[in-house]
Scaffold this motif. Structure first.
Motif, mmCIF file in Angstrom:
data_model
loop_
_atom_site.group_PDB
_atom_site.id
_atom_site.type_symbol
_atom_site.label_atom_id
_atom_site.label_comp_id
_atom_site.label_asym_id
_atom_site.label_seq_id
_atom_site.Cartn_x
_atom_site.Cartn_y
_atom_site.Cartn_z
ATOM 1 N N ALA A 82 1.099 -1.154 -0.263
ATOM 2 C CA ALA A 82 -0.535 0.465 -0.184
ATOM 3 C C ALA A 82 0.833 1.219 -0.094
ATOM 4 C CB ALA A 82 -0.215 -0.017 1.150
ATOM 5 N N ASN A 83 1.868 1.230 0.778
ATOM 6 C CA ASN A 83 3.017 1.833 0.741
ATOM 7 C C ASN A 83 3.508 2.272 -0.662
ATOM 8 O OD1 ASN A 83 2.097 2.720 3.671
ATOM 9 N ND2 ASN A 83 3.747 1.812 3.898
ATOM 10 N N VAL A 84 4.136 1.215 -1.467
ATOM 11 C CA VAL A 84 4.806 1.056 -2.447
ATOM 12 C C VAL A 84 3.596 2.272 -3.356
ATOM 13 C CG1 VAL A 84 5.291 -0.088 -4.730
ATOM 14 C CG2 VAL A 84 5.799 -0.779 -2.174
ATOM 15 N N VAL A 88 3.983 5.561 -5.507
ATOM 16 C CA VAL A 88 3.996 5.080 -7.620
ATOM 17 C C VAL A 88 2.540 6.319 -7.542
ATOM 18 C CG1 VAL A 88 3.648 3.682 -9.141
ATOM 19 C CG2 VAL A 88 4.507 3.645 -7.536
ATOM 20 N N ASP A 89 1.441 6.337 -7.174
ATOM 21 C CA ASP A 89 0.519 7.088 -7.294
ATOM 22 C C ASP A 89 0.593 8.711 -7.009
ATOM 23 O OD1 ASP A 89 -1.334 4.962 -8.189
ATOM 24 O OD2 ASP A 89 -2.348 5.552 -6.023
ATOM 25 N N PRO A 96 6.027 18.567 -0.889
ATOM 26 C CA PRO A 96 5.924 18.082 0.104
ATOM 27 C C PRO A 96 5.481 16.738 0.083
ATOM 28 C CG PRO A 96 6.057 20.062 0.192
ATOM 29 C CD PRO A 96 5.784 20.087 -1.301
ATOM 30 N N GLN A 97 4.457 16.990 -0.446
ATOM 31 C CA GLN A 97 3.375 15.192 -0.787
ATOM 32 C C GLN A 97 4.326 14.175 -1.199
ATOM 33 O OE1 GLN A 97 0.203 16.723 -3.191
ATOM 34 N NE2 GLN A 97 -0.918 17.141 -1.694
ATOM 35 N N LYS A 98 4.903 14.425 -2.275
ATOM 36 C CA LYS A 98 5.963 13.397 -2.907
ATOM 37 C C LYS A 98 6.886 12.972 -2.008
ATOM 38 C CE LYS A 98 7.979 14.620 -7.188
ATOM 39 N NZ LYS A 98 8.208 14.637 -8.297
#
Length: 126
Positions: A82-84, A88-89, A96-98
């Motif tokens: 889920a973290n991966v 990717v999304d 900052p979000q990335k």
């Protein structure tokens, strides 16, 4: 992780907080559910929140602490996809979000090690 007597309760608190968050704000968690999983993302969001709450309860009790800690380590490994997916999304989002999404990936390692340490300190082999 340090061998503080509070360590299991801190881990329990973290898991309880995240478990409650899965029910309080499920939409953000729904977006991280890998599409390959069958069923609706919300079902997986609620199920993972319930597991986090159960793990927190297990860690809070000395009698179930070792088992809950080992299950917690496995859970932290299990939610890694889920973290991966989130990383990717979010690769085209603002920096900052990335960075937050990418930062979650290596965070799983200390969480797994923390849970294993709690299990080991609760008695037996971890």
């Amino acid at each position: 992780m340090p061998r503080s007597p509070r360590s299991p309760l801190l881990l329990a608190g973290l898991l309880a907080t995240m478990g409650v968050a899965h029910f309080a704000a499920p939409r953000s968690f729904d977006a991280t559910i890998p599409r390959a999983l069958p069923g609706e993302p919300r079902t997986w969001t609620y199920a993972s929140g319930a597991v986090e709450l159960a793990l927190a309860a297990g860690l809070a009790l000395p009698r179930t602490r070792r088992t809950a800690a080992l299950a917690g380590a496995a859970f932290f490994v299990g939610v890694f996809p889920a973290n991966v997916k989130m990383a990717v999304d979010w690769r085209h989002r603002p920096a900052p979000q990335k960075a937050a999404a990418l930062g979650r990936l290596p965070l799983q390692i200390p969480l797994v090690l923390w849970a294993r340490s709690v299990a080991k300190n609760a008695g037996g082999r971890a």
